[in-house]
Design a protein around this motif. Structure first.
Motif, short mmCIF file in Angstrom:
data_model
loop_
_atom_site.label_atom_id
_atom_site.label_comp_id
_atom_site.label_asym_id
_atom_site.label_seq_id
_atom_site.Cartn_x
_atom_site.Cartn_y
_atom_site.Cartn_z
N ALA A 72 10.03 -14.20 5.39
CA ALA A 72 10.24 -12.77 5.61
C ALA A 72 9.72 -11.95 4.44
O ALA A 72 10.40 -11.05 3.93
CB ALA A 72 11.72 -12.50 5.85
N TRP A 73 8.50 -12.25 4.00
CA TRP A 73 7.90 -11.50 2.92
C TRP A 73 7.33 -10.19 3.43
O TRP A 73 6.83 -10.10 4.55
CB TRP A 73 6.76 -12.30 2.28
N ALA A 74 7.35 -9.18 2.59
CA ALA A 74 6.59 -7.97 2.90
C ALA A 74 5.11 -8.30 2.77
O ALA A 74 4.71 -9.04 1.87
CB ALA A 74 6.98 -6.86 1.92
N PRO A 75 4.25 -7.75 3.66
CA PRO A 75 2.82 -8.04 3.57
C PRO A 75 2.27 -7.67 2.20
O PRO A 75 2.66 -6.66 1.60
CB PRO A 75 2.22 -7.16 4.67
N LYS A 76 1.35 -8.48 1.71
CA LYS A 76 0.89 -8.32 0.33
C LYS A 76 0.20 -6.97 0.12
O LYS A 76 0.42 -6.29 -0.89
CB LYS A 76 -0.06 -9.45 -0.05
N ALA A 77 -0.66 -6.56 1.05
CA ALA A 77 -1.38 -5.29 0.88
C ALA A 77 -0.40 -4.13 0.78
O ALA A 77 -0.58 -3.21 -0.04
CB ALA A 77 -2.35 -5.08 2.04
N GLU A 78 0.65 -4.17 1.59
CA GLU A 78 1.65 -3.11 1.55
C GLU A 78 2.42 -3.13 0.24
O GLU A 78 2.81 -2.07 -0.29
CB GLU A 78 2.60 -3.25 2.74
N GLN A 79 2.65 -4.33 -0.31
CA GLN A 79 3.30 -4.41 -1.62
C GLN A 79 2.43 -3.81 -2.71
O GLN A 79 2.91 -3.07 -3.58
CB GLN A 79 3.63 -5.87 -1.96
N VAL A 80 1.15 -4.14 -2.69
CA VAL A 80 0.21 -3.59 -3.68
C VAL A 80 0.22 -2.06 -3.62
O VAL A 80 0.30 -1.37 -4.64
CB VAL A 80 -1.21 -4.13 -3.45
N ALA A 81 0.13 -1.53 -2.39
CA ALA A 81 0.08 -0.08 -2.21
C ALA A 81 1.39 0.59 -2.63
O ALA A 81 1.38 1.67 -3.25
CB ALA A 81 -0.24 0.25 -0.76
N THR A 82 2.51 -0.04 -2.33
CA THR A 82 3.81 0.54 -2.69
C THR A 82 3.98 0.59 -4.20
O THR A 82 4.48 1.57 -4.76
CB THR A 82 4.96 -0.25 -2.03
N ALA A 83 3.55 -0.48 -4.88
CA ALA A 83 3.64 -0.50 -6.35
C ALA A 83 2.84 0.65 -6.96
O ALA A 83 3.30 1.31 -7.91
CB ALA A 83 3.14 -1.83 -6.88
N LYS A 84 1.67 0.91 -6.41
CA LYS A 84 0.85 2.02 -6.92
C LYS A 84 1.48 3.37 -6.59
O LYS A 84 1.48 4.29 -7.41
CB LYS A 84 -0.56 1.93 -6.33
N TYR A 85 2.03 3.48 -5.38
CA TYR A 85 2.58 4.77 -4.97
C TYR A 85 3.82 5.14 -5.78
O TYR A 85 4.01 6.32 -6.11
CB TYR A 85 2.92 4.75 -3.47
N LEU A 86 4.67 4.18 -6.10
CA LEU A 86 5.88 4.47 -6.85
C LEU A 86 5.57 5.03 -8.24
O LEU A 86 6.43 5.68 -8.85
CB LEU A 86 6.75 3.22 -6.98
N GLN A 87 4.34 4.81 -8.72
CA GLN A 87 3.94 5.35 -10.01
C GLN A 87 3.49 6.81 -9.92
O GLN A 87 3.38 7.49 -10.94
CB GLN A 87 2.81 4.51 -10.61
#
Length: 417
Positions: free
Chosen positions: A277-292
């Motif tokens: 039940a992992w979050a998709p990797k691309a979405e994780q990458v994008a979320t990390a950038k957006y939170l900044q």
């Protein structure tokens, strides 16, 4: 072919049943104002443009392989920073677990802490705790709540059941009610948990709190409180559920995070890994950038929460107007999330075609057919079918939709005898 006892006894979703009724009417060409699902119409509430672009760029950069089982380290770092800045909660990346939304985090919390027969306490109404308790074989302790306390439990409600319990499930802003804990009420509950843990013997399981704050960034003029901020000594005993699904209208993006004691998070990591039940990797990458992107994030949240509040307030004022006109309805002023708690007290009334409304579900299906409005009765969240309170979710309706449904509700209810 026989199946497991669990499969035979697992209850289906009342919300899905209502959804099937709505879909059938839509196939017949009818337009239904669907206030049932805790989701967003992306044409009304799109995700942040920067997040969307970040997801596209991550896929273009071929970020499509397995992510780490506990989530990308960069995302876990950004979540820790976000929690410190937004909620003043201090965690390390090793105390954060990324998963595909809040469901696997809640499920893995149960699986990590609960053995068959362990006591789990949760209020009624509440979202899905009954199902996860059933799946894990827990002894369920359901705490009835009242509209006078905004359908939230008080310490006095919990105290008689706390001895020997393993997990206390709390949520604020709460699904399904959209109501929030007052500081003093949550402090009293925290003190109750602290006292109970102090009374336990070495080697005995402690009492944990699972605190679902997935709607914490969607509040309307009220301050959000959490257990560890109020009582730091609860840090080793509190598991939080959070993520972007609701505050960024990103339910389908599937990026959630849990955080809490590292030793429990480590076990939950293994469980989530076995579930895949992992979050998709691309979405994780994008979320990390957006939170900044702090300015963009705050601008989105201010606009988004303002629009949600306007829709909720319009629906609330509409029900209050109907009440003032003498109809047997009521509503609790919205505090947070995307939900309004409304009362439609018409059990025992007869429809124009002669049907007696015997349950809250009967009232709901009458409103679907007569007013073209669909709610969710609190019975879908564990209460009895005689409870005439309902959840109304505004995420898939425009402000105009909400304004237009009030006259239809008035006409439908006025036709009952």
């Amino acid at each position: 072919m026989s199946v497991s006892v669990l499969a035979q006894t697992l209850k289906g979703s009342e919300i899905i049943k209502i959804g099937n009724e709505i879909n059938e009417l839509k196939r017949q060409g009818q337009q239904i104002a669907n206030l049932t699902i805790g989701d967003f119409d992306p044409h009304i509430y799109p995700i942040p443009a920067e997040l969307q672009q970040g997801i596209i760029e991550a896929y273009q950069d071929h970020q499509t392989n397995y992510p780490p089982a506990d989530g990308l380290l960069d995302l876990r770092k950004q979540v820790a920073t976000f929690l410190a800045e937004q909620h003043h909660i201090e965690v390390t990346p090793n105390e954060v677990l990324i998963a595909s939304g809040s469901r696997p985090l809640i499920y893995s919390t149960f699986l990590a802490l609960i053995d068959p027969g362990d006591k789990v306490i949760y209020p009624l109404p509440s979202w899905n705790n009954n199902h996860y308790a059933h799946i894990t074989g827990a002894q369920e302790i359901q705490i009835s709540t009242t509209p006078e306390n905004n359908f939230l439990p008080k310490a006095g409600d919990i105290a008689p059941h706390i001895k020997g319990a393993t997990l206390l499930c709390l949520c604020s802003p709460q699904n399904p009610t959209g109501t929030m804990f007052e500081k003093a009420d949550l402090e009293e509950i925290c003190d109750l948990v602290i006292a109970e843990n102090a009374s336990r013997q070495p080697g005995e399981k402690p009492l944990y709190i699972m605190y679902d704050q997935i709607y914490a960034m969607l509040t309307f003029g009220k301050k959000h409180y959490d257990p560890v901020t109020l009582r730091p000594e609860l840090k080793d005993y509190t598991l939080y559920i959070d993520g972007i699904s609701k505050c960024l209208a990103a339910t389908g993006v599937r990026v959630g995070w849990g955080f809490g004691p590292e030793k429990v998070i480590a076990q939950m990591k293994s469980i989530v890994g076995h579930m895949g039940a992992w979050a998709p990797k691309a979405e994780q990458v994008a979320t990390a950038k957006y939170l900044q992107q702090t300015d963009a994030l705050h601008q989105y949240l201010n606009n988004f929460s303002g629009r949600v509040q306007e829709s909720l307030s319009t629906l609330y004022n509409g029900f209050k107007q109907l009440k003032d006109e003498g109809l047997a309805v009521d509503a609790i002023e919205p505090m947070g999330a995307i939900y309004l708690t409304v009362k439609v007290d018409y059990i025992g009334k007869t429809t124009p075609d002669g049907q007696v409304l015997q349950t809250s579900a009967d009232i709901n299906f009458y409103l679907i057919k007569a007013a073209k409005v669909a709610l969710v009765p609190f019975s879908a969240f564990g209460t009895g079918e005689d409870v005439t309170w309902f959840r109304a979710s505004v995420g898939t309706s425009t402000l105009e939709d909400i304004q237009n449904m009030i006259p239809r509700i008035r006409e439908a209810l006025s036709a009952l005898k």
